[in-house]
Motif scaffolding. Structure first.
Motif, PDB file in Angstrom:
ATOM      1  N   THR A 174     102.244  32.636 -86.248  1.00  9.07           N
ATOM      2  CA  THR A 174     101.002  32.310 -85.542  1.00  9.07           C
ATOM      3  C   THR A 174     100.991  30.906 -84.965  1.00  9.07           C
ATOM      4  OG1 THR A 174     100.124  31.667 -87.684  1.00  9.07           O
ATOM      5  CG2 THR A 174      99.552  33.847 -86.872  1.00  9.07           C
ATOM      6  N   ARG A 175     102.104  30.206 -85.056  1.00 12.57           N
ATOM      7  CA  ARG A 175     102.072  28.794 -84.684  1.00 12.57           C
ATOM      8  C   ARG A 175     102.416  28.543 -83.236  1.00 12.57           C
ATOM      9  NH1 ARG A 175      99.216  25.680 -88.165  1.00 12.57           N
ATOM     10  NH2 ARG A 175      99.461  26.560 -90.233  1.00 12.57           N
ATOM     11  N   LEU A 176     102.686  29.592 -82.505  1.00  9.99           N
ATOM     12  CA  LEU A 176     102.975  29.403 -81.086  1.00  9.99           C
ATOM     13  C   LEU A 176     101.886  30.092 -80.272  1.00  9.99           C
ATOM     14  CD1 LEU A 176     106.780  30.154 -81.285  1.00  9.99           C
ATOM     15  CD2 LEU A 176     105.754  27.960 -80.719  1.00  9.99           C
ATOM     16  N   ASN A 177     101.479  29.451 -79.189  1.00  8.21           N
ATOM     17  CA  ASN A 177     100.436  30.000 -78.346  1.00  8.21           C
ATOM     18  C   ASN A 177     100.946  31.251 -77.643  1.00  8.21           C
ATOM     19  OD1 ASN A 177      98.572  30.561 -76.330  1.00  8.21           O
ATOM     20  ND2 ASN A 177      98.058  28.411 -76.048  1.00  8.21           N
ATOM     21  N   PRO A 178     100.322  32.407 -77.920  1.00 10.48           N
ATOM     22  CA  PRO A 178     100.870  33.658 -77.379  1.00 10.48           C
ATOM     23  C   PRO A 178     100.851  33.754 -75.870  1.00 10.48           C
ATOM     24  CG  PRO A 178      98.755  34.029 -78.462  1.00 10.48           C
ATOM     25  CD  PRO A 178      99.138  32.630 -78.740  1.00 10.48           C
ATOM     26  N   LEU A 179     100.038  32.930 -75.225  1.00 13.86           N
ATOM     27  CA  LEU A 179      99.974  33.021 -73.773  1.00 13.86           C
ATOM     28  C   LEU A 179     100.907  32.053 -73.073  1.00 13.86           C
ATOM     29  CD1 LEU A 179      96.152  33.344 -73.093  1.00 13.86           C
ATOM     30  CD2 LEU A 179      97.813  35.131 -73.471  1.00 13.86           C
ATOM     31  N   MET A 180     101.638  31.262 -73.839  1.00 14.72           N
ATOM     32  CA  MET A 180     102.499  30.262 -73.213  1.00 14.72           C
ATOM     33  C   MET A 180     103.959  30.566 -73.493  1.00 14.72           C
ATOM     34  SD  MET A 180     100.496  26.703 -74.010  1.00 14.72           S
ATOM     35  CE  MET A 180     101.901  25.662 -73.889  1.00 14.72           C
ATOM     36  N   GLU A 193     107.151  26.273 -71.767  1.00 12.13           N
ATOM     37  CA  GLU A 193     105.916  25.520 -71.572  1.00 12.13           C
ATOM     38  C   GLU A 193     105.530  24.747 -72.824  1.00 12.13           C
ATOM     39  OE1 GLU A 193     103.729  28.987 -70.408  1.00 12.13           O
ATOM     40  OE2 GLU A 193     103.602  28.298 -68.336  1.00 12.13           O
ATOM     41  N   HIS A 194     105.832  25.318 -73.994  1.00 12.20           N
ATOM     42  CA  HIS A 194     105.578  24.579 -75.230  1.00 12.20           C
ATOM     43  C   HIS A 194     106.360  23.271 -75.240  1.00 12.20           C
ATOM     44  CE1 HIS A 194     104.021  28.417 -76.878  1.00 12.20           C
ATOM     45  NE2 HIS A 194     103.348  27.624 -77.688  1.00 12.20           N
ATOM     46  N   GLU A 218     105.075  20.724 -72.700  1.00 16.19           N
ATOM     47  CA  GLU A 218     103.846  20.075 -73.153  1.00 16.19           C
ATOM     48  C   GLU A 218     104.148  18.953 -74.139  1.00 16.19           C
ATOM     49  OE1 GLU A 218      99.900  21.997 -74.860  1.00 16.19           O
ATOM     50  OE2 GLU A 218     101.613  22.165 -76.195  1.00 16.19           O
ATOM     51  N   THR A 219     105.020  19.252 -75.103  1.00 15.97           N
ATOM     52  CA  THR A 219     105.336  18.255 -76.114  1.00 15.97           C
ATOM     53  C   THR A 219     106.004  17.036 -75.495  1.00 15.97           C
ATOM     54  OG1 THR A 219     105.730  20.094 -77.609  1.00 15.97           O
ATOM     55  CG2 THR A 219     106.448  17.917 -78.330  1.00 15.97           C
ATOM     56  N   ARG A 266     116.861  32.829 -73.212  1.00  9.61           N
ATOM     57  CA  ARG A 266     115.544  33.203 -73.710  1.00  9.61           C
ATOM     58  C   ARG A 266     114.559  32.058 -73.603  1.00  9.61           C
ATOM     59  NH1 ARG A 266     115.733  36.804 -78.732  1.00  9.61           N
ATOM     60  NH2 ARG A 266     113.800  37.356 -77.672  1.00  9.61           N
ATOM     61  N   TYR A 285     108.237  34.784 -73.990  1.00  5.64           N
ATOM     62  CA  TYR A 285     106.997  34.562 -74.708  1.00  5.64           C
ATOM     63  C   TYR A 285     107.239  34.677 -76.203  1.00  5.64           C
ATOM     64  CZ  TYR A 285     104.276  34.788 -70.431  1.00  5.64           C
ATOM     65  OH  TYR A 285     103.749  34.522 -69.206  1.00  5.64           O
ATOM     66  N   HIS A 318     105.918  36.383 -78.565  1.00  2.29           N
ATOM     67  CA  HIS A 318     105.931  37.674 -79.234  1.00  2.29           C
ATOM     68  C   HIS A 318     107.249  38.417 -79.040  1.00  2.29           C
ATOM     69  CE1 HIS A 318     104.718  38.924 -75.159  1.00  2.29           C
ATOM     70  NE2 HIS A 318     105.303  40.062 -75.461  1.00  2.29           N
ATOM     71  N   GLU A 319     108.089  37.881 -78.190  1.00  4.21           N
ATOM     72  CA  GLU A 319     109.381  38.527 -77.973  1.00  4.21           C
ATOM     73  C   GLU A 319     110.445  38.062 -78.954  1.00  4.21           C
ATOM     74  OE1 GLU A 319     110.207  39.310 -73.654  1.00  4.21           O
ATOM     75  OE2 GLU A 319     108.819  37.639 -73.401  1.00  4.21           O
TER      76      GLU A 319
END
Lengths: 342, 342, 340
Positions: free
Chosen positions: A102-108, A112-113, A116-117, A147, A151, A153-154
């Motif tokens: 759950t620690r990664l934004n599912p829409l990004m 992009e993560h 952002e960092t 990869r 996303y 969830h993949e």
């Protein structure tokens, strides 16, 4: 070995406010961490390990109060403004979380993560450089560049945890807190992650606080270990030494409770974890300690250095002159009844 | 590891297939409701105005003397061919009614949605962000009151203030009589037609007429939007990935915007789709208040005159509209959120 | 030499003693009340204000004949006809409307109508929706699938239209306007309860305690009644309150369009607003503003109660009570090496 410690914690206290009263999650903790060193922090659930990990980084929710001292490379973190803390996070200090799912934004996308960092700390950085550094860090974690734009969830749980580690480390922080990084993963993946963490130590001299309830991991990956109980560190020292000759009864009981192939009967520590709002008087372990003496519920033990160099808080190790006469006799067992109610 | 476009197509087809039983039930519901009233539609609408022979003639012509099952079949056929016959009272072709008045309702609805989102989304976002602050309190109160005030009451107040006291906006209708006569009706959407013709005067006139009804209906939806977004924001801000981003030192503003806001908006699309029922009901009331020539207006007129054929046609379209819009919303949602694919 | 801190057995507490924890397991109502009492900040405020407003209207409803200056249909007193469409004044605090009826009385009696209809409607919806949801969720199968489809279809339908049509159809068979309106509104809201209860049953059904009960041979009726029922109706109070608020709006909407309760049967706010549209054109505001405000107030009150309850009961939204903590001054250092 007198290298300057990266992190120096002295008498750190983190208390939460609740309706019943303050929860003393961390109640006077001290330790040092040197570059390239991994300190394992073990204890039962609810003993304050996670709070300590987050408290050191200043990542606590509202309704908590902190005092004491956390010195990071000559800067005092307790009481620092959030903006200044923020600029240190990611760059100098990192946190690896427990549940990678759950620690990664599912829409990004993963890319992009990273972007952002990196942009948060190096505003002028170009897109190309972001990609280069991120892909490099990912590759070290075993995530192929193809990869990069996928996303969350993949990916499977193990891969997500590796991505999380990559994200925490892309800026090469000097100090990392790993909060039960492998608890949610299966054993094979766990081994991979641990080996990655070893590599980090070797390559980047990262100082790590590895929080876990799994003694096996500590034995494998940590030079030193600190045992936590009811918000305090009751024993701390060289991992091999502590495991072969535990100084504190709690450590000894913990080790005895681990299951191995030679286990024939289950061993457990009687009683329940202590109430952190009203912890037991004196030594907090006394209701469940098989070696408790009469002095134990009356006076809080003083920190002592054993012959082999560990720090331990237990009246069994003295100092003898502080124990009132006659109180070294064993404690009456009726105390256990109250522990059961806790 | 599904690819994006392939599964989206499959998702679309599956959803379409699932929708058919729902539509069937809705249509049956409408049919049954219309027939439950005693007597038959012809009697109800024109009884007392024509002689019994004429009534029987009309009844036969419209097919209302055939057995129920046959009528049901006829009805379904009508729906599929989108030909609903004529209204009984004024003999208007129902499809024409739907087209002309439907356009007016569409115009009103789109304008109202626009108002609702433009006002509601920012207020909801900030109320959720600054939770329990003064702004949150006002935002929530605003959201509640806009929902609590009946649409027609708000409309009345608007009319009182802007038409009667300040006299800046017209009281009712879609266009002044003059402009109405002059404007060529291509789409029956007055604003669009005015632009099409380059008719500036008609455009301003249409806009002036549209403002009050749009705001009236828009404020109603606004309340729903605010409550929804606020709850979503609160939930997302507690999210694990939000904490992880903070741990990486991402600036709070960016965390809120990139992670919380965007993720909170995703379910909004779906829920707004579900509000179509609310929108249509509100439209009926708004049209009555402002004498806006939309389908809602017509529906009330035909109901009052017991013209069941017209009512049946209109309600059928309403029900189908709701279903179609839900479908579209689902597709949009699947396109936005990569996790929602079959 | 260092000094060690002394702690008495039993621990001297620097802080307030922990409050008495209840020893017996509490019934669901009591639990609810406990949670309500422990609400914090804005939510608490909302809840109590809403409750106050609602209570005021309920008082109006119950004691209408005692509070209202005149009857809801009364256009004369002592043989003297009231002025028509008179503006607010001493004799008529809210003025009179086109039928020469006192507006204040209409507003007060309107509370009675609104509360009556809404209470009936919510009651009916609960009586129909909750059992259906329980049964459908528990048994599953064809019954469930059909019910779900029907309920979804009802749910998708624009609610006002449904209400209008049903009110229309019933008005000849059912005598009382209040009952007609109540039934029409019931039909709209049954799907909501059905859905929520069914959802809860579906998740509760898989819980170990239900499985255990089944293994012990408990009859379905027992399981549903004893085990599932109280756990499943957790969210019902919130929904019922919000539904009540909605129902008032629907009732007013029906009245506004002319399909609701007629003025001869009872006073109804929506109907007054319909008449008020014409008055508005002539600049007479009191015939619509006062009934309108009544609607806004009552619905707001009920919604506040519903939202407040939701804030308090919904674990997602519940704020962790972050009481400010003051760390007491620490005891003297307890390390051997540190000098005093």
């Amino acid at each position: 070995m007198n290298v300057e410690p990266v992190i120096s914690v002295r008498d750190l206290r983190v208390w939460y406010g609740t309706e019943r009263g303050p929860v003393r999650a961390v109640d006077g903790v001290s330790f040092d961490l040197r570059p390239g060193e991994t300190l394992g922090l073990v204890g039962e659930s609810g003993c304050g390990k996670s709070t300590l990990g987050r408290g050191v980084l200043g990542l606590l929710p509202t309704g908590s109060a902190t005092d004491g001292s956390v010195r990071f490379k000559d800067r005092e973190l307790v009481g620092m403004r959030q903006q200044d803390l923020r600029s240190l996070r990611g760059v100098e200090m990192g946190l690896i979380f427990q549940e990678p799912m759950t620690r990664l934004n599912p829409l990004m996308r993963i890319s992009e993560h990273f972007a952002e960092t990196l942009r948060a700390h190096e505003p002028g950085i170009t897109g190309k450089e972001i990609d280069v550094r991120s892909i490099d860090t990912l590759r070290r974690m075993g995530i192929p560049p193809t990869r990069y734009r996928h996303y969350p969830h993949e990916f499977s749980g193990g891969m997500r945890q590796r991505i999380m580690i990559a994200l925490a480390l892309v800026l090469r922080p000097a100090f990392v807190v790993a909060d039960e990084p492998t608890t949610a993963l299966d054993v094979l993946v766990e081994a991979q992650i641990l080996s990655i963490l070893q590599d980090l130590k070797r390559n980047f001299d990262t100082a790590m606080l590895l929080i876990t309830h799994n003694l096996g991991i500590v034995a494998e990956a940590c030079e030193r270990v600190a045992v936590m109980y009811a918000g305090r560190i009751v024993e701390e020292g060289d991992a091999r030494q502590v495991f072969s000759e535990p100084a504190h009864p709690y450590t000894r009981e913990l080790l005895r409770s681990t299951i191995s192939l030679s286990t024939t009967a289950l061993h457990y520590i009687p009683g329940a974890p202590p109430d952190l709002v009203q912890p037991p008087s004196g030594c907090r372990f006394h209701p469940r300690c098989p070696d408790a003496m009469q002095v134990c519920p009356r006076l809080e033990p003083v920190e002592v250095r054993t012959k082999t160099g560990e720090r331990v808080e237990c009246w069994l190790h003295g100092p003898a002159e502080l124990i009132p006469p006659g109180q070294t006799a064993p404690l009456e067992r009726r105390e256990l009844a109250s522990a059961d109610e806790a | 590891m599904a690819t994006s476009t392939g599964s989206l197509r499959r998702y679309a087809l599956t959803r379409l297939a699932l929708v058919i039983p729902m539509v069937l039930i809705l249509l049956t519901l409408v049919f049954v409701l219309m027939r439950v009233a005693p007597g038959d539609p012809i009697q109800a609408a024109l009884g007392g105005k024509l002689s019994p022979e004429q009534l029987a003639e009309k009844r036969h012509a419209a097919g209302f003397d055939k057995p129920m099952i046959v009528q049901y079949g006829e009805y379904l056929r009508q729906v599929v061919t989108l030909n609903f016959g004529h209204a009984i009272t004024d003999n208007q072709p129902i499809t024409t009614i739907l087209k002309i008045n439907g356009a007016a309702t569409l115009e009103l609805s789109v304008a109202a949605l626009f108002v609702a989102l433009v006002i509601g989304v920012p207020v909801g976002l900030w109320a959720g962000r600054l939770r329990d602050g003064v702004f949150d309190g006002f935002g929530r109160l605003f959201g509640i009151i806009t929902y609590a005030a009946p649409v027609f009451f708000v409309g009345l107040l608007f009319q009182l203030v802007f038409s009667k006291w300040l006299d800046v906006l017209p009281n009712s209708g879609q266009l002044s009589a003059l402009n109405n006569a002059l404007l060529a009706k291509h789409t029956h959407l007055t604003l669009v037609d005015a632009i099409w013709d380059g008719n500036g005067a008609a455009f301003t006139d249409a806009l002036k007429h549209l403002i009050m009804p749009a705001f009236t209906l828009g404020l109603l939806l606004c309340g729903v939007v605010i409550r929804l977004i606020r709850t979503n924001i609160i939930q997302t801000l507690k999210g694990d990935y939000v904490e992880a981003a903070r741990a990486r030192g991402v600036r709070e503003g960016k965390v809120v915007w990139r992670h919380a806001f965007r993720n909170a908006l995703v379910p909004v699309v779906t829920v707004m789709g579900l509000q179509v029922a609310l929108l249509l009901s509100g439209a009926v009331l708004t049209e009555e208040t402002f004498n806006w020539p939309g389908i809602g207006n017509r529906l009330v007129y035909y109901l009052t005159n017991r013209d069941y054929a017209a009512v049946q046609g209109i309600i059928t379209v309403f029900a189908l509209a709701v279903v179609v819009i839900s479908l579209v919303i689902d597709f949009v949602n699947a396109a936005i959120d990569p996790r929602v694919r079959y | 030499m260092t000094a060690a801190s002394v702690a008495e057995p039993g621990g001297e507490s620097i802080l307030e003693p922990a409050p008495e924890m209840p020893s017996r397991p509490q019934g669901p109502i009591k639990r609810l009340w406990q949670q309500v009492k422990s609400a914090q900040g804005l939510s608490k405020w909302l809840l109590w204000v809403g409750a106050a407003i609602t209570v005021v209207f309920v008082v109006f409803a119950v004691f209408a004949p005692l509070i209202a200056p005149y009857g809801f249909d009364q256009y004369q007193s002592g043989g003297v006809r009231f002025p028509k469409q008179a503006s607010p004044s001493g004799g008529h605090l809210f003025g009179t409307n086109v039928r020469s009826v006192d507006v204040l009385s209409v507003v007060i009696y309107g509370s009675r109508t609104a509360i009556e209809v809404v209470v009936l409607a919510v009651l009916f919806s609960l009586l129909v929706g909750v059992p259906l949801g329980l049964v459908s969720g528990y048994y599953g199968g064809w019954l469930d699938r059909i019910l779900v489809l029907v309920m979804d279809a009802l749910f998708a339908f624009p609610y006002l239209l449904l209400a209008i049509v049903i009110a229309f159809l019933l008005q000849n068979s059912v005598g009382s306007g209040v009952l007609t309106a109540a039934i029409a509104i019931t039909v709209i809201y049954v799907p909501q309860y059905f859905r929520v209860v069914r959802g809860q049953v579906l998740s509760a059904r898989e819980e170990p305690y239900v499985e255990a009960a089944r293994a012990l041979g408990a009859k379905p009726r027992t399981i549903m009644g004893r085990y599932l029922f109280f756990n499943v109706i957790q969210s019902v109070p919130v929904i019922a309150t919000l539904n009540a608020a909605d129902a008032i709006l629907t009732l007013a909407g029906l009245g506004f369009l002319g399909f609701g309760i007629q003025p001869t049967q009872a006073a109804e706010w929506g109907y007054e607003l319909q008449r008020g549209v014409a008055d508005m054109g002539a600049g007479l505001w009191w015939t619509s503003v006062f009934p309108g405000l009544a609607i806004v107030l009552l619905v707001t009150g009920l919604t506040l109660v519903g939202e407040g309850l939701n804030d308090v009961l919904n674990p997602v939204l519940r704020r962790r009570t972050g009481r400010p903590v003051v760390l007491p001054k620490r005891a003297l250092p307890r390390r051997e090496e540190e000098p005093v």
